[in-house]
Design an enzyme around this catalytic site. Structure first.
Site, PDB file in Angstrom:
ATOM      1  CG  HIS A  50      -1.724  -1.104   1.356  1.00 34.71           C
ATOM      2  ND1 HIS A  50      -1.306  -2.368   1.754  1.00 34.71           N
ATOM      3  CD2 HIS A  50      -3.149  -1.472   0.938  1.00 34.71           C
ATOM      4  CE1 HIS A  50      -2.169  -3.326   1.655  1.00 34.71           C
ATOM      5  NE2 HIS A  50      -3.369  -2.701   1.507  1.00 34.71           N
ATOM      6  CG  HIS A  90      -3.851   0.044   4.800  1.00 34.84           C
ATOM      7  ND1 HIS A  90      -4.658   0.374   5.850  1.00 34.84           N
ATOM      8  CD2 HIS A  90      -3.705   1.107   3.923  1.00 34.84           C
ATOM      9  CE1 HIS A  90      -5.000   1.637   5.643  1.00 34.84           C
ATOM     10  NE2 HIS A  90      -4.518   2.184   4.700  1.00 34.84           N
ATOM     11  N   PRO A 140      -6.050  -4.907  11.007  1.00 31.13           N
ATOM     12  CG  PRO A 140      -6.590  -6.865  12.434  1.00 31.13           C
ATOM     13  CD  PRO A 140      -5.555  -6.062  12.048  1.00 31.13           C
ATOM     14  CG  LEU A 141      -8.736  -0.553   8.798  1.00 34.19           C
ATOM     15  CD1 LEU A 141      -9.351  -0.405   7.514  1.00 34.19           C
ATOM     16  CD2 LEU A 141      -7.473   0.365   8.778  1.00 34.19           C
ATOM     17  CG  ASN A 207      -6.803   9.440   2.426  1.00 35.42           C
ATOM     18  OD1 ASN A 207      -7.895   9.028   2.703  1.00 35.42           O
ATOM     19  ND2 ASN A 207      -5.642   8.682   2.215  1.00 35.42           N
ATOM     20  CG  HIS A 281      -5.974   1.577  -0.653  1.00 38.62           C
ATOM     21  ND1 HIS A 281      -5.873   2.070   0.624  1.00 38.62           N
ATOM     22  CD2 HIS A 281      -6.134   0.122  -0.471  1.00 38.62           C
ATOM     23  CE1 HIS A 281      -5.906   0.827   1.447  1.00 38.62           C
ATOM     24  NE2 HIS A 281      -6.319  -0.195   0.777  1.00 38.62           N
ATOM     25  NE  ARG A 376     -22.955 -15.354  39.114  1.00 32.69           N
ATOM     26  CZ  ARG A 376     -23.833 -14.757  39.388  1.00 32.69           C
ATOM     27  NH1 ARG A 376     -23.809 -13.498  39.030  1.00 32.69           N
ATOM     28  NH2 ARG A 376     -24.992 -15.044  39.941  1.00 32.69           N
ATOM     29  CB  SER A 403     -23.360 -10.065  36.003  1.00 31.85           C
ATOM     30  OG  SER A 403     -24.354  -9.507  36.373  1.00 31.85           O
ATOM     31  CD  GLU A 430     -20.021  -5.987  25.479  1.00 32.63           C
ATOM     32  OE1 GLU A 430     -20.101  -5.305  24.600  1.00 32.63           O
ATOM     33  OE2 GLU A 430     -20.797  -5.899  26.162  1.00 32.63           O
ATOM     34  CG  PHE A 456     -22.134 -10.322  25.311  1.00 34.93           C
ATOM     35  CD1 PHE A 456     -23.185 -10.431  24.270  1.00 34.93           C
ATOM     36  CD2 PHE A 456     -22.608  -9.937  26.699  1.00 34.93           C
ATOM     37  CE1 PHE A 456     -24.307 -10.366  24.602  1.00 34.93           C
ATOM     38  CE2 PHE A 456     -23.913  -9.935  26.818  1.00 34.93           C
ATOM     39  CZ  PHE A 456     -25.029  -9.996  25.746  1.00 34.93           C
ATOM     40  CG  HIS A 492     -28.226 -12.787  27.516  1.00 35.00           C
ATOM     41  ND1 HIS A 492     -28.840 -12.202  26.484  1.00 35.00           N
ATOM     42  CD2 HIS A 492     -27.743 -11.846  28.354  1.00 35.00           C
ATOM     43  CE1 HIS A 492     -29.023 -11.041  26.591  1.00 35.00           C
ATOM     44  NE2 HIS A 492     -28.541 -10.826  27.727  1.00 35.00           N
ATOM     45  NE  ARG A 539     -28.020 -15.698  36.749  1.00 32.15           N
ATOM     46  CZ  ARG A 539     -29.285 -16.204  37.048  1.00 32.15           C
ATOM     47  NH1 ARG A 539     -29.826 -17.033  36.637  1.00 32.15           N
ATOM     48  NH2 ARG A 539     -30.072 -15.163  37.984  1.00 32.15           N
TER      49      ARG A 539
END
Ligand SMILES: Cc1ncc(C[n+]2csc(CCOP(=O)(O)OP(=O)(O)O)c2C)c(N)n1
Length: 684
Positions: A50, A90, A140-141, A207, A281, A376, A403, A430, A456, A492, A539
């Site tokens: 690039h 990049h 990874p942007l 740009n 690019h 937990r 939690s 997250e 998650f 969940h 839990r």
């Protein structure tokens, strides 16, 4: 437009951090053009890469590296260096050119010529574990920007403890349109603004071009307003006007909040037909275009050749912080000996010697008064002892603190006004949390741990993957780890998440079965210096299966026989976490039918897989029938139970109901496990 137009803006003002003496003889434009030429040439030689972004941001990078950035190429790990993150990974040739020009030993001209080749120090995207001087792995942007937020938090936190005399640096980022379009950028900039990370300075490569063409195809956000709304100081600058760039960077030095500088640039600056276009690019410019660019830039040198005077100016820029580094060494040496030793220990990433004693004490206490609690809660119980003993631990949660049980009673929250706390309220972010944790670990001096629901982990996954790739010690406490969470239902209830996480190389996925295993897994996660860990926790309450004190960390082998067979085992029952107790009950049912079964707890697949073959074989055993039990999908289990093994778990999504009903409904019960074993034995 010719780059010479802005060339004389180079002469840079006094006062800034040790403006390189030699550079005054060499124009800014020639220094910047050295980056452009190296980027064009390396991409052309590699036949991929690039060139556009490095060519567009050369002016900004030249001002930053020759006037502002505090760094020492001779010591890329100097703890108080400014951090520089190329979030737009990049554009890797930008950082490789800078590392070569400023004199890092890692990136020689030969390495630039080997851009993107196997075994080179100049891989396609910057990899911090390959190239000293690269602070984080980007590509990874959005990740780099979010890492930088973590680095800036780490800086303030450590400064609060050890003082500005040894921790006082900036974190600079170059981010592209793509970085700012990614959702993670929202989480990162919101957190940074909230915490008023005033030493974080983002240089946005404004740009207006991305791969598909003009940004107007897909975006019409006013980034300056967006950052302002998040609590940043934001301004615009002509990214090809060196004096103007220097002026905004100068102003940024004393900001009271994080700083965004939107640098209006032209992608592929200097290229005759491709400048300002998406065609600059991500592919080689081609011989003709390069010729034209050399002409436009008045850079009539052979490919890869940087004239002596330009190289000397750059090397001088690389020496600018020598005095600052020497002064820092003196300040560190003048620190109280105990404090200095502690600072050095933390920056090395060595654990305190007390850790073993603390873990032993927790296990002794559990033996004295067993706890039938959710893992937990067992984790919180362990943390109550670990946190005071391992002060580099900085915990947090993505708005599920109560939690996840990640905040112990003594932990103070980190706030914009006071960074001395050890707990971060990440908000419902997250992805930003996981990426910021990577930044903290990369900064050094901190072992970050998080909290969210296991389901998650998908929202954290890109950052967890990078932690694994980089070999960073970050610890994710992920609770509510199965249908055992009950009423919240299938949205969940993780089903595929354990398998998905185990699929990532260089990660440790722990699923402890009780309070004893939980503290043992915490110890293993802390000791795993070069890899991330996940602690999958329940839990629901679980019985404490190990009642007697044993000094040995039985989880260290990944699996162990928690309940031996009475006689020669015909059946081996393998289970993790909450299902180990179910397997132990199934063992009793089988015994009642005259079938000898053993139960093996498997808190960590990866540690089991890493055992020498004889140890692994001994743990897995040679019973006629193997049964795996885990309230999750089977994927990955065949390595333990074999393709002929029986598996009791999930093959669909869960459902909303009290958890005991769900275990019955989905057939994850002692009876079902015993039945599965009997069927395989041919007794049914
Ligand atoms: C998460 C992620 N999605 C997609 C890509 C592929 N990709 C690389 S650069 C880029 C966008 C390029 O636009 P911009 O960020 O403005 O960079 P520039 O064209 O200015 O170099 C994309 C989509 C990526 N690297 N990371």
């Amino acid at each position: 437009m010719s780059a010479n137009a802005s060339s004389t803006a180079a002469a840079v003002s006094s006062g800034r951090r040790g403006q390189a003496a030699a550079s005054s003889a060499v124009s800014h434009a020639r220094m910047a053009n050295a980056i452009r030429a190296l980027a064009m040439d390396a991409v052309e030689q590699a036949k991929s890469g690039h060139p556009g972004m490095p060519m567009g941001m050369s002016d900004v990078a030249t001002v930053l590296f020759s006037q502002f950035l505090t760094f020492d190429p001779a010591d890329p790990a100097w703890p108080d260096r400014d951090r520089f993150v190329l979030s737009a990974g990049h554009g890797s040739m930008l950082i490789y050119a800078l590392l070569y020009l400023t004199g890092y030993a890692s990136v020689t001209l030969d390495e630039i010529k080997r851009f993107r080749q196997l075994g080179s120090k100049t891989p396609g995207h910057p990899e911090n574990f390959i190239t000293p001087g690269v602070e984080t792995t980007t590509g990874p942007l959005g990740q780099g920007l979010a890492n930088a937020v973590g680095m800036a938090i780490a800086e303030r936190h450590l400064a609060a403890e050890f003082g500005d005399v040894v921790v006082n640096h900036k974190t600079y980022v170059i981010a592209s349109d793509g970085d700012l379009m990614e959702g993670i950028s929202h989480e990162a900039i919101a957190l940074a603004g909230h915490l008023k990370l005033s030493k974080l300075i983002v240089l946005f490569d404004d740009n207006g071009i991305s791969i598909d063409g003009a940004l107007s195809l897909s975006d019409s956000v006013d980034q300056v307003k967006r950052f302002e709304a998040a609590g940043w100081n934001a301004s615009r600058v002509d990214g090809h006007d060196a004096a103007a760039i220097a002026a905004v960077l100068e102003k940024a030095q004393s900001s009271d909040r994080p700083v965004l500088i939107a640098c209006k640039t032209q992608i592929g600056y200097g290229a005759p037909t491709k400048a300002g276009k998406a065609s600059a690019h991500g592919s080689p410019l081609g011989q003709e275009e390069i010729k034209g660019a050399r002409n436009n830039l008045a850079w009539e040198h052979e490919p890869f050749h940087v004239p002596d005077d330009v190289l000397a100016a750059w090397r001088a820029a690389g020496q600018r912080s020598k005095a600052a580094h020497a002064d820092w060494n003196k300040r560190l040496a003048a620190l109280d000996a105990g404090k200095r030793a502690e600072f050095e220990r933390r920056m090395r990433g060595d654990l305190p010697k007390a850790l073993n004693d603390v873990v032993r004490a927790v296990k002794e206490s559990l033996a004295a008064s067993p706890k039938d609690i959710a893992t937990r809660s067992s984790s919180e119980f362990a943390l109550e002892s670990l946190i005071p003993a391992v002060p580099e631990m900085v915990g947090g949660s993505a708005d599920l603190t109560g939690s996840n049980n990640t905040r112990t009673r003594s932990m103070k929250a980190i706030t914009a006004a006071d960074f001395s706390g050890h707990f971060i309220h990440y908000g419902v972010r997250e992805h930003g949390m996981a990426a910021a944790m990577n930044g903290m670990a990369l900064h050094g001096g901190i072992i970050p741990y998080s909290g969210t629901f296991l389901v998650f982990s998908d929202y954290c996954r890109p950052a967890i993957r990078l932690a694994a790739l980089m070999g960073e010690r970050v610890i994710h406490v992920m609770t509510h780890d199965s249908i055992g969470l009950g009423e919240d239902g299938p949205t969940h209830q993780p089903v595929e998440h354990l398998a998905a996480l185990r699929a990532i190389p260089n990660i440790l996925v722990f699923r402890p079965a009780d309070a004893v295993e939980t503290v043992e897994c915490w110890q293993l996660a802390l000791e795993a210096k070069d890899r991330p860990s996940i602690l999958a926790l329940t839990r629901q309450n679980l019985p404490q299966l190990s009642k007697n004190f044993l000094d040995k960390n039985r989880c260290a082998a990944g699996a162990y026989e928690i309940s031996p067979a009475n006689g020669k085992a015909q059946v081996s029952l393998f289970a993790t976490g909450s299902e180990v107790a179910i397997a132990v009950d199934a063992q009793k049912l089988l015994a009642a039918k005259g079938v000898a079964a053993r139960v093996v707890s498997v808190p960590c697949f990866e540690l089991l897989a890493a055992q020498p073959a004889p140890t692994r074989r001994a743990i897995i055993g040679d019973a006629k029938v193997n049964v795996g039990v885990e309230a999750a999908v089977r994927q990955g289990w065949d390595a333990i139970i074999g393709s002929d093994g029986a598996f009791v778990g999930m093959s669909t999504f869960g459902a909303s109901a009290p958890y005991k009903e769900l275990y019955k409904h989905f057939g994850i019960t002692p009876e079902a496990v015993a039945d599965a074993a009997l069927r395989k034995l041919g007794n049914k």
